[in-house]
Motif scaffolding. Structure first.
Motif, short mmCIF file in Angstrom:
data_model
loop_
_atom_site.label_atom_id
_atom_site.label_comp_id
_atom_site.label_asym_id
_atom_site.label_seq_id
_atom_site.Cartn_x
_atom_site.Cartn_y
_atom_site.Cartn_z
N ALA A 24 0.80 -1.22 0.00
CA ALA A 24 0.00 0.00 0.00
C ALA A 24 0.84 1.27 0.00
O ALA A 24 0.36 2.34 -0.39
CB ALA A 24 -0.93 0.00 1.21
N GLN A 25 2.08 1.18 0.44
CA GLN A 25 2.93 2.36 0.46
C GLN A 25 3.26 2.84 -0.95
O GLN A 25 3.46 4.04 -1.17
CB GLN A 25 4.22 2.06 1.23
N HIS A 26 3.33 1.92 -1.90
CA HIS A 26 3.76 2.26 -3.25
C HIS A 26 2.69 2.06 -4.32
O HIS A 26 2.81 2.63 -5.42
CB HIS A 26 5.00 1.43 -3.62
N ILE A 27 1.68 1.26 -4.04
CA ILE A 27 0.64 0.98 -5.04
C ILE A 27 -0.61 1.76 -4.70
O ILE A 27 -1.14 1.67 -3.59
CB ILE A 27 0.36 -0.54 -5.11
N ASP A 28 -1.09 2.53 -5.67
CA ASP A 28 -2.29 3.35 -5.47
C ASP A 28 -3.55 2.49 -5.47
O ASP A 28 -4.41 2.61 -4.58
CB ASP A 28 -2.38 4.41 -6.57
N HIS A 29 -3.69 1.63 -6.48
CA HIS A 29 -4.83 0.73 -6.54
C HIS A 29 -4.55 -0.35 -7.58
O HIS A 29 -3.56 -0.28 -8.32
CB HIS A 29 -6.12 1.48 -6.89
N VAL A 30 -5.40 -1.36 -7.59
CA VAL A 30 -5.28 -2.47 -8.53
C VAL A 30 -6.62 -2.64 -9.24
O VAL A 30 -7.68 -2.55 -8.61
CB VAL A 30 -4.90 -3.78 -7.81
N GLN A 31 -6.57 -2.85 -10.56
CA GLN A 31 -7.78 -3.13 -11.34
C GLN A 31 -7.67 -4.53 -11.94
O GLN A 31 -6.65 -4.87 -12.54
CB GLN A 31 -7.95 -2.12 -12.48
N GLY A 70 -11.40 9.72 -7.50
CA GLY A 70 -10.38 10.42 -8.26
C GLY A 70 -9.58 9.50 -9.17
O GLY A 70 -8.45 9.81 -9.55
N ARG A 71 -10.17 8.37 -9.57
CA ARG A 71 -9.49 7.40 -10.43
C ARG A 71 -10.38 7.11 -11.64
O ARG A 71 -11.52 7.53 -11.71
CB ARG A 71 -9.19 6.11 -9.66
N ARG A 72 -9.84 6.35 -12.56
CA ARG A 72 -10.63 5.95 -13.72
C ARG A 72 -10.20 4.56 -14.18
O ARG A 72 -9.06 4.13 -13.99
CB ARG A 72 -10.48 6.96 -14.87
N TRP A 73 -11.18 3.87 -14.77
CA TRP A 73 -10.89 2.55 -15.33
C TRP A 73 -9.93 2.66 -16.51
O TRP A 73 -9.96 3.65 -17.25
CB TRP A 73 -12.16 1.89 -15.83
N ARG A 74 -9.12 1.65 -16.69
CA ARG A 74 -8.37 1.53 -17.94
C ARG A 74 -9.34 1.23 -19.07
O ARG A 74 -10.35 0.56 -18.89
CB ARG A 74 -7.36 0.39 -17.84
N ASP A 75 -9.03 1.76 -20.25
CA ASP A 75 -9.91 1.56 -21.40
C ASP A 75 -9.95 0.10 -21.81
O ASP A 75 -8.93 -0.61 -21.78
CB ASP A 75 -9.45 2.39 -22.59
N ILE A 76 -11.12 -0.35 -22.19
CA ILE A 76 -11.25 -1.64 -22.87
C ILE A 76 -11.12 -1.36 -24.36
O ILE A 76 -11.94 -0.65 -24.94
CB ILE A 76 -12.61 -2.30 -22.57
N ALA A 124 -18.51 5.95 -12.36
CA ALA A 124 -18.60 6.77 -11.15
C ALA A 124 -17.98 6.08 -9.95
O ALA A 124 -17.50 6.75 -9.02
CB ALA A 124 -20.07 7.11 -10.87
N LEU A 125 -17.96 4.74 -9.94
CA LEU A 125 -17.38 4.00 -8.83
C LEU A 125 -15.92 4.39 -8.62
O LEU A 125 -15.45 4.48 -7.48
CB LEU A 125 -17.50 2.50 -9.10
#
Length: 482
Positions: free
Chosen positions: A204-211, A474-480, A468-469
């Motif tokens: 968590a110190q270095h990774i913002d989030h995982v998709q 303040g994030r966005r999905w990667r494009d499909i 919106a989730l």
């Protein structure tokens, strides 16, 4: 470059449901390819078992036809096809009665590996396990393979596990999930635990989030009856995506051994926070010039989701505060399965004039075009000042390892692991039950909710609420990609 193969010991593999689609489309072609690669030994035998009355010759003819349909012509040679078909036998078995069991018993050898692949409806798993035990076919060293769905909820999963373990020890039971046999999924473990580069940053110190995304371009055509009783949550999240989540988030196992790996996966599931309905999105694709979801199912008022997106939190020291966003759906823009690890920005940027940077990300592609991409920031070549650009360090396996490199199908690897007795890539009973325990609470909330799944257009990226989730964080999905 051809993948190195290690032959396995001679075996007798009995496939129940041997005339069904899974056997013809996946299991038998996978065994053929292992024979072609030199991994399936001369002493191996495959015995088809199904209700249909037919001779061995007739069944062998149907296997030839299956190979012609599901194995590319370039991979078929007359000699290999003949050698493979010659090792196949057939027995008509009534799995709910007494017919055929003694004949099957007479065909199995006592001195080779013995495995039973249950390519049948889950309602028959317990019955077949009992018949195998009663007939004396279930020896202490034999193995039994079962496909999903492994239950419909926690209670049914517990009941199924009880039926199987009544006649087989846990180390004899192989609960197969073909996602775990994919080359890139296993490379995820190698990437994390065989390299000093990533593991110190894997927290968590270095990774913002995982998709984690599993997108399908097809709908539920032909599977409406089954799918409407299941939905995206049961069909994909509870098993496939849960396994990807566990492999991404788990602690390093003490050893690369079956129970060590599965112990760490179980810890991840048990560390999942209960999910709140506000952190979920359900969708159902509408008709847009073609039949929508409701036209493919019997219930015109169905609230079953064909799309689901979730925000998941893991309450442990490694991941507290780093969300995992999961999504899967039918009739999306394209077929895509990937794990995207999005790293945090540098603590202080000395390039404040640079905007719209996406930052570092590690993208693990499962399908199509299996491979790994690391998104980096570099200086844009040329004079004129310090201009930055983002570039991918791309390792698509086919490009990096050569077009001739043999990447086995997931079923090829998993069936051979059954013969070897290696359970590393198979789910354990307590793991399945823990996943259902977490899933059931959300399914109950959805069941009690008056809200319907949000409609979405086919060929897109899913419902608006799924965007919106992430936007609210303040994030966005990667494009499909289209």
């Amino acid at each position: 470059m051809v993948a190195r193969t290690i032959p396995v010991d001679p075996f007798d593999l009995v496939i129940f449901g041997a005339t069904g689609d899974l056997a013809r489309r996946k299991i038998l072609p996978s065994l053929y390819r292992r024979r072609q690669a030199g991994q399936m030994p001369e002493g191996a035998r495959v015995i088809g078992a199904a209700r249909s009355k037919m001779t061995r010759t007739a069944y062998q003819k149907s296997i030839r036809e299956a190979l012609e349909e599901f194995v590319p012509e370039a991979e078929r040679t007359a000699a290999t096809v003949k050698a493979f078909v010659d090792c196949i036998d057939y027995v008509a078995v009534d799995v709910t009665g007494d017919g055929g069991w003694q004949e099957l018993c007479g065909k199995l050898r006592p001195d080779v590996v013995r495995a039973f692949y249950l390519s049948v409806a889950p309602s028959l798993f317990g019955t077949i396990a009992e018949k195998l035990a009663e007939s004396g076919l279930a020896t202490p060293d034999s193995r039994i393979v079962v496909e999903k769905p492994l239950g419909h909820d926690l209670a049914s999963a517990q009941e199924l596990n009880a039926k199987l373990t009544r006649h087989f020890d846990e180390q004899q039971i192989y609960r197969i999930d073909h996602y775990l046999g994919k080359e890139t999924v296993q490379n995820l473990m190698a990437l994390r635990f065989a390299n000093a580069l990533f593991e110190p940053l894997w927290n968590a110190q270095h990774i913002d989030h995982v998709q984690i995304t599993v997108a399908e371009s097809i709908g539920v055509e032909g599977r409406g009856g089954y799918y409407d009783k299941s939905g995206a949550m049961r069909d994909m999240v509870q098993n496939h995506i849960m396994q990807l989540l566990c492999l991404t988030a788990m602690e390093p196992p003490a050893r690369f051994e079956p129970d060590s790996v599965r112990d760490e996966k179980l810890k991840v599931i048990r560390a999942l926070d209960p999910i709140h309905v506000d952190d979920t999105v359900r969708g159902q694709y509408r008709g847009n010039g073609s039949a929508g979801y409701l036209e493919h199912v019997e219930n015109p008022d169905s609230k079953t989701e064909s799309y689901v997106a979730l925000k998941v939190q893991i309450s442990n020291w490694r991941w507290a505060g780093t969300p995992f966003y999961l999504r899967t759906g039918k009739k999306l823009r394209s077929r895509l399965s990937e794990i995207a690890v999005i790293f945090k920005e540098v603590p202080h940027s000395i390039f404040p004039e640079v905007s719209n940077r996406k930052g570092n990300a590690l993208i693990i592609r499962l399908q199509p075009d299996e491979g790994i991409t690391l998104r980096m920031t570099i200086k844009d070549p040329g004079p004129g000042g310090m201009r930055l650009r983002e570039v991918p360090l791309d390792m698509t396996f086919a490009d990096a390892l050569g077009d001739e490199f043999d990447i086995p199908d997931a079923y090829e690897r998993l069936v051979m692991d059954v013969i070897r007795g290696n359970q590393t890539l198979f789910m354990r009973g307590d793991e399945v039950e823990a996943a259902w325990a977490w899933t059931d609470a959300l399914l109950a909330e959805w069941q009690d909710s008056p809200d319907r799944p949000q409609s979405y257009d086919p060929g897109g990226s899913g419902p608006d609420d799924a965007l919106a989730l992430l936007h609210r964080d303040g994030r966005r999905w990667r494009d499909i990609p289209g």
